[in-house]
Write an enzyme that holds these catalytic residues in place. Structure first.
Site, short mmCIF file in Angstrom:
data_model
loop_
_atom_site.label_atom_id
_atom_site.label_comp_id
_atom_site.label_asym_id
_atom_site.label_seq_id
_atom_site.Cartn_x
_atom_site.Cartn_y
_atom_site.Cartn_z
N ASP A 321 20.06 -14.10 -26.67
CA ASP A 321 18.79 -14.08 -27.36
C ASP A 321 18.99 -13.16 -28.56
O ASP A 321 19.77 -12.21 -28.49
CB ASP A 321 17.70 -13.54 -26.43
CG ASP A 321 16.31 -13.65 -27.04
OD1 ASP A 321 16.20 -14.14 -28.19
OD2 ASP A 321 15.33 -13.26 -26.38
N ASP A 582 17.81 -10.17 -21.04
CA ASP A 582 17.19 -8.99 -20.43
C ASP A 582 15.82 -9.24 -19.83
O ASP A 582 15.22 -8.33 -19.25
CB ASP A 582 17.09 -7.86 -21.46
CG ASP A 582 16.23 -8.23 -22.67
OD1 ASP A 582 15.71 -9.38 -22.70
OD2 ASP A 582 16.06 -7.39 -23.57
#
Length: 833
Positions: A321, A582
């Site tokens: 990401d 995350d």
């Protein structure tokens, strides 16, 4: 305190107060002293405890190893036949090898455990009436745990209090439950699930292997699919097994056909089988991986699964990401604007009310909205529709003196999709195609500048205490956008270039709009032309997606399931794939990747799914970890090449010589002694340095290359062994004992000294220096061998004194062999990438 309930007891059916009493617990939580006592009784709250091995179990596994069992049988036969020398030598070799293996494995396990503890998942638990953050493994039955969005449920238990709690896709509460099955228990919380919305207080009833998840994990432990490293070792094992069976059966049958003594022939064949086997491979692998994990920890990469080090070194595609990896993750609220892009205090106030009252973990966007400010005390929260990844928005019902509103904040397309009007100068105008076109143009303008957006909308709510449902999240009036800045890191472009230089293709998988992803990609040097959106992925079959992922490096507006589909597609295309994430929505993809990566500040779900934890969300840190992973695997390959080629060459020479000589070229226990000394010489390999070219490209197991190296170097070794045989027999007329002594000395010297050639693909003077540990173990083993041959213990091992001319001739053969081996290794080794 009573014993914890067994798994067949439906604890969720009992009234909460009864459970508290039976567990000796209370709502303010356990005393710390009591919790420590229970930890001693129940053990750590983790599944690994099920698989812990005692010393006796470790020893038993090694004794049951087929080759070890074969050696034990050979020792027994030697003892029964009166050959006590062979008996003691074999038993000594076994004892030393297994002791070294067990001790080093224990040390490696301790080192890995220490690293795992350093990144242990923590949870909030009430101890002595106060919330404290404790490692999940320290929780015990009777603990009171506080849960919120993003947390993993740490053990089995029941809900004491809840506020819009949602686990995965199930809504839970603390009402009494009559369900007979755990799956139907609306008040039951079970280890392995995660909180996707809301918050709760829970009472732990079962921990560790006694949880339902623990029972399932124990039952499936034997069926865990092998990792890429384990698959490579298995293929290597089959390769060695084929060579061993062929050579030993051939020699045994030839000896028996030549009317050699049966017992001597059997012992010789067993010794050959042992000599062909790199029996210290598990030890070398364990030590090398453990040391690699410790070195990676110095590079701020914590390894949870040792075998993942191999996968990291072999990784050729990394999916990330952009937030926090390519961007600074210092998200700031740049502006709040209305429909025409003008600054709007009303949008800011509504966004702050929404962020202030939402009960889940606040995102970085919420923190930016609330930075330095708090919601006006005149607003009162009346309810919440918690965020989830399917709706992509969160709604809060709030009231103040003059109005009662549902305030919705989320992805612009999600909010606009629920809106029927737009607020203009305080009045609602129907949201027709003209207005939608204007708002889309404003979004596109801001996205192309790299800004992230959240939409804000409202609707009036009745003033009574009507239960809040998703039905209210419709017919909204769009108010405006919150605009956020998250600039690229200054060193991100260099980090991307460094990964490319390591042979790793970077792919960005983001939940943001395509234009935002393209803006960041262009800033860090990635191609921005081709983007695949979540909507487009939804239209593709798995085969179609697998065809697309090769050409596309940017993926925008994807949901958690689509992230996993992208990883699966890359794996089907033969890529060794890593994923760095995350968030809760990243967990499926982290788990699906060959190498699941997360960061220290990630959600519990993401960290639990990961194989490695980065202590800094930085691609430069990851690049260092990749180099260390490749260094570790390169040292494992060193041992494999050295062990298989040297053993094959020696055993081939021995097998052929035994067919033409009137005596055995080496006695069985001399073969085992040779093998033990050579193994000891290689113990320093895990500490050795590697060539730079071994870390610049991905590497994986290559069985044809290993076989080629084994045959080429083994044949070269056998040719010089044959020269040794001729010199000893024809040149010096050596008898059996002199021959065995001379060849043992030449054999061990060439095997050990060639290590310094094979450890590098370069010529020795251009390679990096060998590590002092490798020098010490190698030359120490050689010195030990010379001492046994010429020292006072020589008769114990069947050795006799050799003349100085004979020693000089053996030295000449050794030097000639090393020169030939240096030339041959360039033919045997595959070309560097």
């Amino acid at each position: 305190m009573q014993a914890s309930k067994t798994l067949d007891h439906a604890f969720w059916r009992e009234p909460t107060e009864v459970l508290l009493k039976e567990l000796g617990a209370q709502r303010p939580g356990l005393a710390q002293e009591e919790a420590e006592k229970r930890l001693q009784i129940y053990g750590p709250n983790r599944l690994e405890a099920v698989h812990g091995e005692t010393f006796l179990v470790k020893l038993g596994k090694r004794v049951l190893n087929p080759l070890v069992a074969l050696l034990i049988a050979a020792a027994a036969i030697s003892g029964i036949s009166g050959d006590f020398g062979s008996f003691f030598i074999i038993i000594t070799v076994l004892a030393i090898s297994m002791t070294l293996d067990i001790v080093q494995e224990y040390r490696a396990e301790q080192a890995a455990e220490a690293l795992r503890h350093s990144v242990a998942v923590r949870t909030d638990v009430l101890r002595d009436g106060k919330p404290v953050a404790e490692p999940v493994y320290s929780l015990v039955p009777g603990d009171i745990v506080l849960l919120r969005t993003g947390d993993l449920v740490p053990a089995d238990g029941v809900v004491l209090e809840s506020d819009n709690l949602q686990l995965d896709e199930s809504i839970l509460n603390n009402a009494p439950c009559a369900a007979t099955e755990a799956a139907d228990a609306h008040n039951g919380l079970f280890a392995g699930t995660s909180v996707v919305a809301g918050k709760a207080t829970m009472l732990l009833v079962e921990t560790g292997p006694r949880t339902r998840f623990g029972a399932i994990a124990s039952a499936l432990a034997a069926n865990v699919p092998p990792t890429a490293l384990e698959q490579g070792v298995r293929r290597l094992g089959f390769l060695i097994l084929r060579l061993t069976i062929f050579l030993t059966l051939f020699v045994l049958l030839a000896h028996l056909a030549s009317a050699r003594p049966a017992m001597q022939s059997i012992l010789f064949a067993v010794a050959l089988a042992v000599g062909l086997t790199p029996e210290l491979l598990p030890l070398v692998m364990t030590v090398t991986l453990a040391r690699g994990a410790q070195r990676m920890a110095l590079q701020k990469v914590i390894v949870k699964r040792l075998s993942a080090i191999h996968d990291l070194g072999a990784m050729d595609v990394l999916c990330v990401d952009k937030t926090g990896t390519l961007t600074q993750a210092k998200i700031t609220l740049a502006d709040c604007i209305d429909w025409q892009g003008q600054k709007s205090d009303r949008v800011l106030e509504l966004a702050r009310v929404n962020s202030h009252f939402q009960s889940g973990v606040r995102s970085a966007l919420d923190e930016a909205i609330l930075a330095g400010h708090h919601s006006s005390p005149e607003w009162v929260c009346r309810g919440e529709l918690a965020f989830d990844f399917s709706r992509r928005c969160v709604s809060v019902a709030a009231t103040r003196a003059d109005e009662s509103l549902l305030i919705t904040k989320g992805a612009p397309e999600a909010v606009l999709g629920r809106a029927v009007a737009v607020e203009v100068d305080g009045l609602a105008h129907p949201l027709d195609e003209v207005w939608r076109s204007r708002l889309d143009a404003e979004q596109q303008r801001l996205n192309e500048q790299g800004f992230r957006l959240l939409g804000v909308a409202i609707r009036s709510m009745p003033t009574d205490k009507t239960a809040l449902t998703l039905a209210y999240e419709s017919d909204l009036t769009f108010v405006g956008f919150c605009v956020f800045a998250d600039p690229p890191k200054s060193d991100a472009a260099q980090a991307v270039a460094d990964l490319a230089a390591l042979g790793i293709k970077l792919k960005v998988i983001s939940g943001d709009q395509s234009a935002v992803v393209q803006h960041v990609a262009a800033a860090v040097g990635l191609a921005r032309e081709s983007v695949l959106s979540g909507a487009e992925i939804a239209q593709l079959s798995d085969a179609g997606l697998a065809a697309k992922v090769e050409q596309v490096d940017l993926f925008a507006r994807v949901d958690p399931d689509q992230k996993k589909r992208i990883i699966d597609a890359l794996r089907k295309r033969g890529h060794v794939t890593g994923f760095l994430g995350d968030g809760i929505n990243d967990a499926p993809a982290i788990h699906a990747a060959h190498v699941g990566l997360s960061v220290d500040g990630a959600t519990d779900v993401a960290r639990a799914a990961a194989d490695m934890i980065l202590l800094a969300s930085d691609l430069n840190v990851l690049a260092k970890g990749v180099r260390e992973g490749r260094r570790t695997f390169a040292n494992i390959l060193k041992y494999v090449r050295m062990g298989t080629s040297s053993n094959f060459g020696n055993m081939l020479s021995m097998a052929l010589a035994s067919l033409v000589l009137p005596f055995l070229p080496l006695l069985p226990f001399q073969i085992l002694l040779n093998n033990l000394l050579y193994d000891l010489s290689e113990i320093g390999i895990p500490f050795d340095s590697v060539d730079a070219e071994d870390t610049t490209r991905p590497h994986a197991w290559d069985m044809p290359a290993i076989l080629r190296f084994t045959i080429v170097m083994g044949v070269v070794s056998s040719l010089f062994d044959a020269a040794t045989f001729l010199i000893l027999l024809k040149g010096f007329g050596a008898n059996a004992a002199q021959f065995q002594t001379g060849w043992f000395l030449e054999s061990i010297a060439t095997q050990i000294l060639v290590i310094f050639l094979i450890r590098t693909r370069r010529v020795p003077w251009q390679a990096g220096p060998a590590h002092i540990a490798l020098i010490a173990t190698s030359l120490g083993a050689l010195a030990g061998a010379i001492f046994l041959v010429v020292g006072p213990l020589q008769t114990l091992f069947g050795f006799v004194p050799l003349s100085w001319p004979m020693m000089g001739a053996l030295t000449g053969v050794t030097v000639a062999y090393l020169s030939a081996a240096e030339a041959a290794k360039h033919l045997a080794l595959p070309p560097s990438s």
